[in-house]
Scaffold this motif. Structure first.
Motif, PDB file in Angstrom:
ATOM      1  N   MET A  87     -16.494   2.377  18.336  1.00 26.58           N
ATOM      2  CA  MET A  87     -15.398   2.087  17.401  1.00 26.58           C
ATOM      3  C   MET A  87     -14.895   3.393  16.755  1.00 26.58           C
ATOM      4  O   MET A  87     -15.675   4.297  16.470  1.00 26.58           O
ATOM      5  CB  MET A  87     -15.921   1.130  16.302  1.00 26.58           C
ATOM      6  CG  MET A  87     -14.802   0.548  15.441  1.00 26.58           C
ATOM      7  SD  MET A  87     -15.442  -0.597  14.176  1.00 26.58           S
ATOM      8  CE  MET A  87     -15.541  -2.139  15.102  1.00 26.58           C
ATOM      9  N   TYR A 108       0.434   2.324   2.326  1.00 31.66           N
ATOM     10  CA  TYR A 108       0.115   1.001   1.804  1.00 31.66           C
ATOM     11  C   TYR A 108      -0.157   1.130   0.302  1.00 31.66           C
ATOM     12  O   TYR A 108      -1.001   1.923  -0.114  1.00 31.66           O
ATOM     13  CB  TYR A 108      -1.099   0.417   2.528  1.00 31.66           C
ATOM     14  CG  TYR A 108      -0.876   0.335   4.034  1.00 31.66           C
ATOM     15  CD1 TYR A 108       0.084  -0.516   4.567  1.00 31.66           C
ATOM     16  CD2 TYR A 108      -1.608   1.136   4.909  1.00 31.66           C
ATOM     17  CE1 TYR A 108       0.310  -0.578   5.940  1.00 31.66           C
ATOM     18  CE2 TYR A 108      -1.390   1.087   6.281  1.00 31.66           C
ATOM     19  CZ  TYR A 108      -0.432   0.230   6.792  1.00 31.66           C
ATOM     20  OH  TYR A 108      -0.209   0.181   8.145  1.00 31.66           O
ATOM     21  N   GLU A 113       6.133   3.717   7.915  1.00 31.49           N
ATOM     22  CA  GLU A 113       5.727   2.338   7.684  1.00 31.49           C
ATOM     23  C   GLU A 113       5.263   2.212   6.243  1.00 31.49           C
ATOM     24  O   GLU A 113       4.499   3.046   5.757  1.00 31.49           O
ATOM     25  CB  GLU A 113       4.572   1.978   8.626  1.00 31.49           C
ATOM     26  CG  GLU A 113       3.899   0.676   8.271  1.00 31.49           C
ATOM     27  CD  GLU A 113       2.974   0.153   9.344  1.00 31.49           C
ATOM     28  OE1 GLU A 113       2.906   0.732  10.434  1.00 31.49           O
ATOM     29  OE2 GLU A 113       2.309  -0.870   9.077  1.00 31.49           O
ATOM     30  N   GLY A 114       5.735   1.175   5.532  1.00 28.68           N
ATOM     31  CA  GLY A 114       5.332   1.040   4.135  1.00 28.68           C
ATOM     32  C   GLY A 114       5.349  -0.397   3.675  1.00 28.68           C
ATOM     33  O   GLY A 114       6.243  -1.156   4.048  1.00 28.68           O
ATOM     34  N   ALA A 140      -7.891  -3.905  -1.841  1.00 27.73           N
ATOM     35  CA  ALA A 140      -7.261  -4.607  -0.717  1.00 27.73           C
ATOM     36  C   ALA A 140      -6.377  -3.655   0.083  1.00 27.73           C
ATOM     37  O   ALA A 140      -6.311  -3.733   1.312  1.00 27.73           O
ATOM     38  CB  ALA A 140      -6.453  -5.794  -1.225  1.00 27.73           C
ATOM     39  N   ARG A 197      -8.592  -1.707   2.270  1.00 26.50           N
ATOM     40  CA  ARG A 197      -9.001  -2.562   3.391  1.00 26.50           C
ATOM     41  C   ARG A 197      -7.916  -2.605   4.474  1.00 26.50           C
ATOM     42  O   ARG A 197      -8.196  -2.434   5.651  1.00 26.50           O
ATOM     43  CB  ARG A 197      -9.275  -3.971   2.854  1.00 26.50           C
ATOM     44  CG  ARG A 197      -9.365  -5.078   3.874  1.00 26.50           C
ATOM     45  CD  ARG A 197     -10.661  -5.040   4.663  1.00 26.50           C
ATOM     46  NE  ARG A 197     -10.802  -6.183   5.544  1.00 26.50           N
ATOM     47  CZ  ARG A 197     -11.733  -6.265   6.499  1.00 26.50           C
ATOM     48  NH1 ARG A 197     -12.603  -5.282   6.675  1.00 26.50           N
ATOM     49  NH2 ARG A 197     -11.811  -7.316   7.272  1.00 26.50           N
ATOM     50  N   LEU A 198      -6.670  -2.843   4.087  1.00 30.37           N
ATOM     51  CA  LEU A 198      -5.611  -2.980   5.091  1.00 30.37           C
ATOM     52  C   LEU A 198      -5.277  -1.637   5.730  1.00 30.37           C
ATOM     53  O   LEU A 198      -4.981  -1.568   6.921  1.00 30.37           O
ATOM     54  CB  LEU A 198      -4.389  -3.673   4.484  1.00 30.37           C
ATOM     55  CG  LEU A 198      -4.652  -5.158   4.170  1.00 30.37           C
ATOM     56  CD1 LEU A 198      -3.414  -5.837   3.609  1.00 30.37           C
ATOM     57  CD2 LEU A 198      -5.148  -5.922   5.391  1.00 30.37           C
ATOM     58  N   LEU A 253      -8.037  -1.187   8.278  1.00 35.28           N
ATOM     59  CA  LEU A 253      -7.815  -2.009   9.473  1.00 35.28           C
ATOM     60  C   LEU A 253      -6.686  -1.417  10.326  1.00 35.28           C
ATOM     61  O   LEU A 253      -6.754  -1.427  11.559  1.00 35.28           O
ATOM     62  CB  LEU A 253      -7.474  -3.453   9.085  1.00 35.28           C
ATOM     63  CG  LEU A 253      -8.605  -4.251   8.427  1.00 35.28           C
ATOM     64  CD1 LEU A 253      -8.098  -5.645   7.996  1.00 35.28           C
ATOM     65  CD2 LEU A 253      -9.806  -4.403   9.364  1.00 35.28           C
ATOM     66  N   ALA A 254      -5.644  -0.894   9.645  1.00 29.89           N
ATOM     67  CA  ALA A 254      -4.513  -0.319  10.387  1.00 29.89           C
ATOM     68  C   ALA A 254      -4.983   0.869  11.234  1.00 29.89           C
ATOM     69  O   ALA A 254      -4.617   0.999  12.405  1.00 29.89           O
ATOM     70  CB  ALA A 254      -3.414   0.104   9.419  1.00 29.89           C
ATOM     71  N   LEU A 271      -8.090   1.486  12.190  1.00 29.15           N
ATOM     72  CA  LEU A 271      -9.005   0.963  13.211  1.00 29.15           C
ATOM     73  C   LEU A 271      -8.251   0.357  14.387  1.00 29.15           C
ATOM     74  O   LEU A 271      -8.743   0.357  15.520  1.00 29.15           O
ATOM     75  CB  LEU A 271      -9.873  -0.138  12.607  1.00 29.15           C
ATOM     76  CG  LEU A 271     -11.298   0.174  12.195  1.00 29.15           C
ATOM     77  CD1 LEU A 271     -12.019  -1.128  11.914  1.00 29.15           C
ATOM     78  CD2 LEU A 271     -12.048   1.001  13.216  1.00 29.15           C
ATOM     79  N   SER A 272      -7.078  -0.207  14.116  1.00 26.06           N
ATOM     80  CA  SER A 272      -6.324  -0.907  15.166  1.00 26.06           C
ATOM     81  C   SER A 272      -5.931   0.000  16.317  1.00 26.06           C
ATOM     82  O   SER A 272      -5.654  -0.461  17.412  1.00 26.06           O
ATOM     83  CB  SER A 272      -5.054  -1.536  14.583  1.00 26.06           C
ATOM     84  OG  SER A 272      -4.049  -0.554  14.412  1.00 26.06           O
ATOM     85  N   LEU A 276      -3.176   1.710  16.292  1.00 23.02           N
ATOM     86  CA  LEU A 276      -1.721   1.902  16.257  1.00 23.02           C
ATOM     87  C   LEU A 276      -1.277   2.853  15.161  1.00 23.02           C
ATOM     88  O   LEU A 276      -0.152   3.338  15.170  1.00 23.02           O
ATOM     89  CB  LEU A 276      -1.006   0.557  16.078  1.00 23.02           C
ATOM     90  CG  LEU A 276      -1.055  -0.403  17.255  1.00 23.02           C
ATOM     91  CD1 LEU A 276      -0.133  -1.588  17.008  1.00 23.02           C
ATOM     92  CD2 LEU A 276      -0.654   0.302  18.543  1.00 23.02           C
ATOM     93  N   VAL A 277      -2.111   3.073  14.177  1.00 22.09           N
ATOM     94  CA  VAL A 277      -1.787   3.949  13.056  1.00 22.09           C
ATOM     95  C   VAL A 277      -2.916   4.981  12.966  1.00 22.09           C
ATOM     96  O   VAL A 277      -4.070   4.617  12.810  1.00 22.09           O
ATOM     97  CB  VAL A 277      -1.698   3.140  11.735  1.00 22.09           C
ATOM     98  CG1 VAL A 277      -1.514   4.054  10.546  1.00 22.09           C
ATOM     99  CG2 VAL A 277      -0.575   2.103  11.803  1.00 22.09           C
ATOM    100  N   GLN A 335     -21.839  -4.496   7.778  1.00 23.70           N
ATOM    101  CA  GLN A 335     -21.054  -3.732   8.759  1.00 23.70           C
ATOM    102  C   GLN A 335     -21.547  -2.283   8.844  1.00 23.70           C
ATOM    103  O   GLN A 335     -21.601  -1.701   9.929  1.00 23.70           O
ATOM    104  CB  GLN A 335     -19.572  -3.756   8.383  1.00 23.70           C
ATOM    105  CG  GLN A 335     -18.697  -3.083   9.449  1.00 23.70           C
ATOM    106  CD  GLN A 335     -17.300  -2.747   8.941  1.00 23.70           C
ATOM    107  OE1 GLN A 335     -16.838  -3.318   7.963  1.00 23.70           O
ATOM    108  NE2 GLN A 335     -16.625  -1.830   9.612  1.00 23.70           N
TER     109      GLN A 335
END
Lengths: 386, 386
Positions: B1, B46, B75-76, B88, B91-92, B95-96, B98-99, B101-102, B269
């Protein structure tokens, strides 16, 4: 890369719900999406919403809606980007599933507009603009649209009537959508004699603000239960792009750069060109944005977007169908929920469930929502699975 | 990961900025984080924020702050979960990245509290509760804390003075933090004679609401520029968990289940137990939440959290240091920005840059923020890279 699919969709009819609370509307949409997904359980809930804090005095919607929907304990949070809130929530739900840490994510768009009336709500909606430099002077989103429309008419020598096609198509399509706010087609004459709201924006140039809730259950494709009675739809492209918040900061206010770049990025990720999509759920909160969205996405040259409407190119059998189930104009504009409605409608098209409004052979859809004067633009490409 | 790291951090001193706008505060924090990250460019922004819509009449902060920080086009979007908004947003952002794409995401926490005064702001803060069933009756977050504190004192036979330790430690630690709102230690006598705000919650049991902005630049570890003058910190565990929004819906109001589960998930985790962390930036908006957070995280048995404060276990040299740079109590509570401040402070500890408040040999930190009465809980585990 993990495939992210829309395993289930749900919506409540858009309208004015004076006697139904935000939470009740949202729970109805959630229950429908979960049922549609064959009972697949969500691990997270991302809420697209703009107005709850100002209109309903409620923040912390993630906890509220997880709790009320019987999903207590789920990861939950609210995502806000003015009118693009729904599209932004889809984007973050998509990234969450792609991350590998969340297998299934509910994306809910909900807006309760009718908890208040008049200036308070106008003021809340104007928060999509630059509050310190635009809204403070009394500029509303309708006034911004009027500025853009007037400039468009001036730059390109276009008469107001040239915008009629957007409203005609939207209302014709809404007539067959049981979840639409307005179910009656309108005539060209009605458009021509409609009263001005903010000249030159008339009654039929502006989508009605409304209440609504819609939901998508996003999932890794390998988590979708067997035996669903519908196709699943893949998300193959996703983007959010911003522009200046204030309209006056843009050298070319008719360019809507964020809208254009968001389409470009989403299509590029999907490995397609914009013209490869079979329909375009664009953000027709005002008809001027519909015209500009077609241009900035590359479907028409600058100053020519209105011709696509006039020449029948955006109808259900046209070159690029838009607002296929009524768009914001005919279905209604539940602000922060609108982007999720748009995705639900695109999914219906790709699943072949759009009834009388089915776009023949629809396999790919582009969905875009805009916050402020396209200060934030979210775009997604959805594709039929097989 | 993919490894997600904190490549840069930035903050402005917490306080009351009557003459500085939300956007200016945020841009200062962003510039500091970008500089700290050696000029690494962000792809997304974010924003953790709760009050801008109600207090500053401004939504669409993603576009606003990208634009104002000279990052137009990024991106915002805004992420909101009441007091857990900052957590939060982390967190997002996580995740972004980790995805896949970012690659690089700015996470900004910003709160402008002082644009209004009095009942309007109290009412805005109460939106973290259930508006229809709690806030509408006049219950404020302080009143909820008072109910919990009273219940705790009753259930466990604890006197009010037993909570003094939390405030003493927080203020002692804040004295050495140049970004803290309060720089003076307080005495046990001062705590004992402090006036009640909402009995039994006294002046020193409640963190002061304040203005502030803090930022993190998250990045894939392989994007971090060489030659940074500081360590980078990894995010190895992340979670958001919700509970009932309304306190009265919980069979056991002192359990704070979401807080407990969020720690459990983040630690799981990260492959560690809570006791493996070297410090715990907990959410001490009220001293009762500090006590309960220690208990629900497993550091103390139920009803015994206050003893950790009384026995010196939460000090900088204690078994589990908390609020190491003052916490919400001493540094100040910039609501939706608080979670980002907490992460910035944890990063300072892990980088060995906490000055006089350095926790010796700190390698792992747990950070938690709570929205409403722990209706939303966000927890992250941060670790020193090598």
């Amino acid at each position: 890369m993990t495939d992210v699919v829309i395993a289930g969709i749900g919506q409540v009819p858009v309208g004015e719900y004076w006697d139904v609370s935000l939470r009740s509307m949202a729970v109805s949409a959630i229950q429908r999406a979960l049922k549609d997904a064959g009972g697949l359980a969500p691990q997270a809930i991302y809420i697209g919403n703009m107005l709850a804090s100002t209109v309903s005095h409620q923040a912390n919607l993630g906890a509220l809606l997880a709790d009320q929907a019987g999903l207590r304990g789920l990861e939950g949070t609210t995502v806000e980007a003015a009118g693009a809130s729904g599209g932004a929530a889809i984007r973050l739900g998509y990234l969450a599933v792609l991350s590998g840490l969340v297998d299934t994510a509910l994306v809910v768009g909900v807006e309760k507009y009718t908890d208040q009336l008049g200036p308070a709500v106008e003021s809340a909606l104007a928060q999509s603009e630059d509050s310190d430099y635009e809204a403070v002077h009394g500029m509303t989103p309708a006034a911004q649209a009027a500025l853009l429309m007037r400039r468009y008419m001036h730059e390109y020598g276009v008469a107001h009537d040239c915008f009629a096609g957007f409203s005609l198509v939207a209302h014709a399509n809404a007539a067959n959508n049981p979840n639409a706010m307005f179910r009656k087609p309108i005539s060209r004459e009605a458009y021509a004699r409609a009263e001005d709201l903010v000249e030159p924006v008339n009654l039929f140039d502006m989508a009605p603000y409304a209440d609504g809730a819609a939901a998508l259950l996003l999932a890794r494709s390998d988590r979708v239960p067997a035996g669903l009675d519908h196709d699943v739809v893949r998300i193959t492209g996703s983007s959010i792009v911003t522009d200046t918040l204030a309209l006056h900061d843009r050298p070319d206010p008719l360019a809507l750069n964020a809208a254009g770049f968001s389409v470009e990025r989403a299509c590029s990720q999907a490995g397609i060109l914009p013209e490869d999509v079979d329909l375009f759920e664009l953000y027709d909160a005002f008809s001027i944005y519909a015209a500009l969205s077609l241009e900035t996405a590359g479907f028409a040259r600058r100053g020519q977007g209105w011709r696509m409407a006039e020449e029948g190119q955006i109808g259900l059998n046209g070159r690029m169908p838009v607002s296929t189930l009524g768009g914001l104009k005919g279905r209604g504009n539940p602000v922060g929920a609108a982007g999720v409605y748009q995705a639900v409608e695109a999914a219906l098209q790709l699943r072949g469930e759009a009834g009388k409004n089915q776009v023949d052979g629809a396999r790919r859809a582009l969905v875009q929502s805009l916050g402020g004067p396209a200060s934030t633009a979210a775009a997604h490409v959805l594709e039929k699975m097989n």
